[in-house]
Design a protein around this motif. Structure first.
Motif, short mmCIF file in Angstrom:
data_model
loop_
_atom_site.label_atom_id
_atom_site.label_comp_id
_atom_site.label_asym_id
_atom_site.label_seq_id
_atom_site.Cartn_x
_atom_site.Cartn_y
_atom_site.Cartn_z
N ALA A 10 -65.00 77.85 68.32
CA ALA A 10 -64.84 77.56 66.89
C ALA A 10 -63.36 77.54 66.51
N LEU A 11 -62.61 78.50 67.05
CA LEU A 11 -61.18 78.57 66.78
C LEU A 11 -60.45 77.33 67.30
N PHE A 12 -60.85 76.88 68.48
CA PHE A 12 -60.23 75.69 69.06
C PHE A 12 -60.50 74.46 68.18
N MET A 13 -61.74 74.33 67.71
CA MET A 13 -62.10 73.19 66.85
C MET A 13 -61.33 73.22 65.53
N VAL A 14 -61.08 74.42 65.02
CA VAL A 14 -60.28 74.55 63.79
C VAL A 14 -58.90 73.94 64.00
N GLN A 15 -58.29 74.24 65.14
CA GLN A 15 -56.94 73.73 65.41
C GLN A 15 -56.95 72.22 65.65
N VAL A 16 -58.02 71.70 66.25
CA VAL A 16 -58.14 70.25 66.43
C VAL A 16 -58.18 69.56 65.07
N LEU A 17 -59.02 70.08 64.18
CA LEU A 17 -59.15 69.49 62.84
C LEU A 17 -57.84 69.58 62.06
N TYR A 18 -57.19 70.74 62.13
CA TYR A 18 -55.90 70.90 61.44
C TYR A 18 -54.84 70.00 62.06
N GLY A 19 -54.85 69.90 63.40
CA GLY A 19 -53.85 69.08 64.08
C GLY A 19 -53.91 67.62 63.68
N LEU A 20 -55.11 67.08 63.55
CA LEU A 20 -55.29 65.69 63.12
C LEU A 20 -54.98 65.51 61.64
N ASN A 21 -55.18 66.57 60.88
CA ASN A 21 -55.04 66.50 59.43
C ASN A 21 -53.61 66.14 58.99
N TYR A 22 -52.61 66.58 59.74
CA TYR A 22 -51.22 66.30 59.35
C TYR A 22 -50.98 64.80 59.20
N THR A 23 -51.44 64.04 60.18
CA THR A 23 -51.21 62.59 60.15
C THR A 23 -52.05 61.90 59.08
N PHE A 24 -53.34 62.27 59.00
CA PHE A 24 -54.21 61.65 58.00
C PHE A 24 -53.74 61.92 56.58
N ALA A 25 -53.43 63.19 56.29
CA ALA A 25 -53.00 63.56 54.93
C ALA A 25 -51.68 62.92 54.57
N LEU A 254 -51.76 75.99 69.00
CA LEU A 254 -52.30 74.74 69.53
C LEU A 254 -52.03 73.55 68.61
N GLN A 255 -51.73 73.82 67.34
CA GLN A 255 -51.57 72.73 66.39
C GLN A 255 -50.46 71.74 66.75
N PRO A 256 -49.25 72.21 67.14
CA PRO A 256 -48.21 71.24 67.51
C PRO A 256 -48.62 70.37 68.70
N VAL A 257 -49.37 70.96 69.63
CA VAL A 257 -49.84 70.21 70.79
C VAL A 257 -50.80 69.11 70.37
N ILE A 258 -51.78 69.48 69.55
CA ILE A 258 -52.79 68.52 69.10
C ILE A 258 -52.16 67.47 68.19
N ALA A 259 -51.28 67.91 67.28
CA ALA A 259 -50.59 66.96 66.40
C ALA A 259 -49.76 65.98 67.21
N GLY A 260 -49.09 66.49 68.26
CA GLY A 260 -48.27 65.64 69.11
C GLY A 260 -49.09 64.65 69.91
N LEU A 261 -50.22 65.13 70.46
CA LEU A 261 -51.10 64.26 71.24
C LEU A 261 -51.69 63.16 70.37
N PHE A 262 -52.07 63.52 69.15
CA PHE A 262 -52.63 62.52 68.24
C PHE A 262 -51.58 61.47 67.89
#
Length: 297
Positions: A10-25, A254-262
Motif C-alpha cells: 500500500a505504501l509503495f502504491m501511494v508513492q507511485v500515485l504521488y510520483g505521477l501526480n507531479y507531472t499531471f498536476a 521513492l517519489q523522486p525515482v518514480i517522478a524521474g522514471l515517469f
C-alpha cells in the motif's frame, strides 16, 4: 500476502500515485486550465464525495465527541495547509525539484515520532534513512528537468512548508488510525478540509473554462482527484495501522525515482549512470527501513 506485506505494498502504491501526480498536476496548472487553489478545491471536494459515497456500504462507526476536534486539527495540517502549499509549489517549481524536496519528510517524522510517539529509532533504521537520503540528495543536486517553473525558489519554499505540515499530519493520524477504520476518520477529515480550502479557491474555480479541456487534461484532473488524493489518503492510513510512522515516512524517498522514471517515459528526461546509482541507493535504504528487527531471546 500477510498484513505487513500488504501495508508495505500500500505504501509503495501511494508513492507511485504521488510520483505521477507531479507531472499531471503541473501540466493542468501551467497550461492555464485550472489554477492551483481551484485545483485544490476540486481535489478535496472530489475526494470528499468519493469517501462519503463509499462509506455508505461500510459498517457505521460511532465517533467520540472529543475526537471531532482531532479530526478538525488533522484536516488543518493534512488537507488544507498541506495541499494549498503543495499545488502552489508544484505550479512554480519543477516536478523533479518538488519530488526531491519532499524527501526530507522522514527526517521530520523521525524527530516527531521519537518525541511524540516515543518510537525507538534503531541503528538499522538510521542507516536506511541515511542511505536513501544520499540517493535522494544525488537526484536533488544533479537531477535535471526541461520544464522550468515561474519561480523556483518560491515554489521550493512552498513545497518545503507542505512537507513540514504533512509530517505533522502523519504523526497526528497515527493514533486515530489505531482507533477508527480509515474511512471513518478520512471522510470527516476531508469534509472539514473542503470547507477550509473553499474560500481560497472559490474565485479561481469560477474562472475555469471547462469546455476547453482536452481528453488528456480531463484525465489529469481525474487522476489528481481519484488517484493522488482518494487513493493515497485511503492507502496511507491502512499502512499506518500496521507500520511505524517513521517507516511510512521513509517510503517518500521513492517519489523522486518514480517522478524521474515517469518523466523519462514521457520523454521529458534522460537516464544516466548517476541516476541509476541514486535509485539503487534509495531502494536499498527503503529496504533496510522495512526490515523487521529480530527479537532477542
Amino acid at each position: 500476502m500477510n498484513s505487513r506485506g500488504f501495508a508495505i505494498f500500500a505504501l509503495f502504491m501511494v508513492q507511485v500515485l504521488y510520483g505521477l501526480n507531479y507531472t499531471f498536476a503541473k501540466t493542468v496548472m501551467n497550461e492555464n486550465f485550472v489554477k492551483p487553489f481551484a485545483l485544490t478545491v476540486l481535489r478535496v471536494g472530489g475526494a470528499t464525495i468519493l469517501f462519503w459515497l463509499f462509506s455508505i456500504w461500510l459498517p457505521k462507526e460511532k465517533v467520540e465527541q472529543k475526537d471531532y476536534f482531532k479530526f478538525f486539527i488533522a484536516a488543518v495540517f493534512g488537507v488544507a495547509i498541506n495541499m494549498l502549499f503543495f499545488l502552489k509549489g508544484v505550479e512554480l517549481t519543477t516536478p523533479i525539484h518538488a519530488s526531491a524536496i519532499v524527501t526530507i519528510t522522514p527526517v521530520i517524522i523521525l524527530i516527531l515520532s521519537s518525541i511524540i510517539l516515543k518510537e525507538k529509532i534503531t541503528t538499522l533504521k538510521i542507516s536506511g534513512v541515511a542511505l536513501a537520503f544520499f540517493g535522494a540528495l544525488a537526484l536533488t543536486l544533479f537531477g535535471d528537468s526541461e520544464r522550468e517553473g515561474d519561480n523556483i525558489i518560491l515554489g521550493n519554499t512552498f513545497i518545503l512548508l507542505n512537507t513540514f505540515f504533512y509530517s505533522v499530519y502523519i504523526i497526528l493520524i497515527k493514533q486515530l488510525t489505531a482507533k477508527y477504520h480509515p474511512f471513518t476518520f478520512i471522510k470527516w477529515l476531508f469534509l472539514f478540509g473542503f470547507f477550509m480550502v473553499l474560500p481560497f479557491g472559490y474565485n479561481e474555480l469560477q474562472e475555469v473554462q471547462w469546455q476547453t479541456f482536452t481528453p488528456y487534461i480531463s484525465f489529469s484532473v481525474l487522476f489528481v482527484v481519484i488517484g493522488a488524493t482518494f487513493g493515497t489518503y485511503l492507502l496511507n492510513p491502512i499502512a499506518l495501522n500496521k507500520l511505524k510512522a517513521s517507516t511510512v515516512g521513509v517510503f517518500i524517498y521513492l517519489q523522486p525515482v518514480i517522478a524521474g522514471l515517469f518523466a523519462l517515459i514521457m520523454g521529458a528526461d534522460t537516464i544516466d549512470t548517476l541516476k541509476i546509482i541514486a535509485m539503487v541507493l534509495i531502494f536499498s535504504g527503503v529496504y533496510l527501513v522495512t526490515l523487521k528487527p529480530k527479537k532477542i531471546n
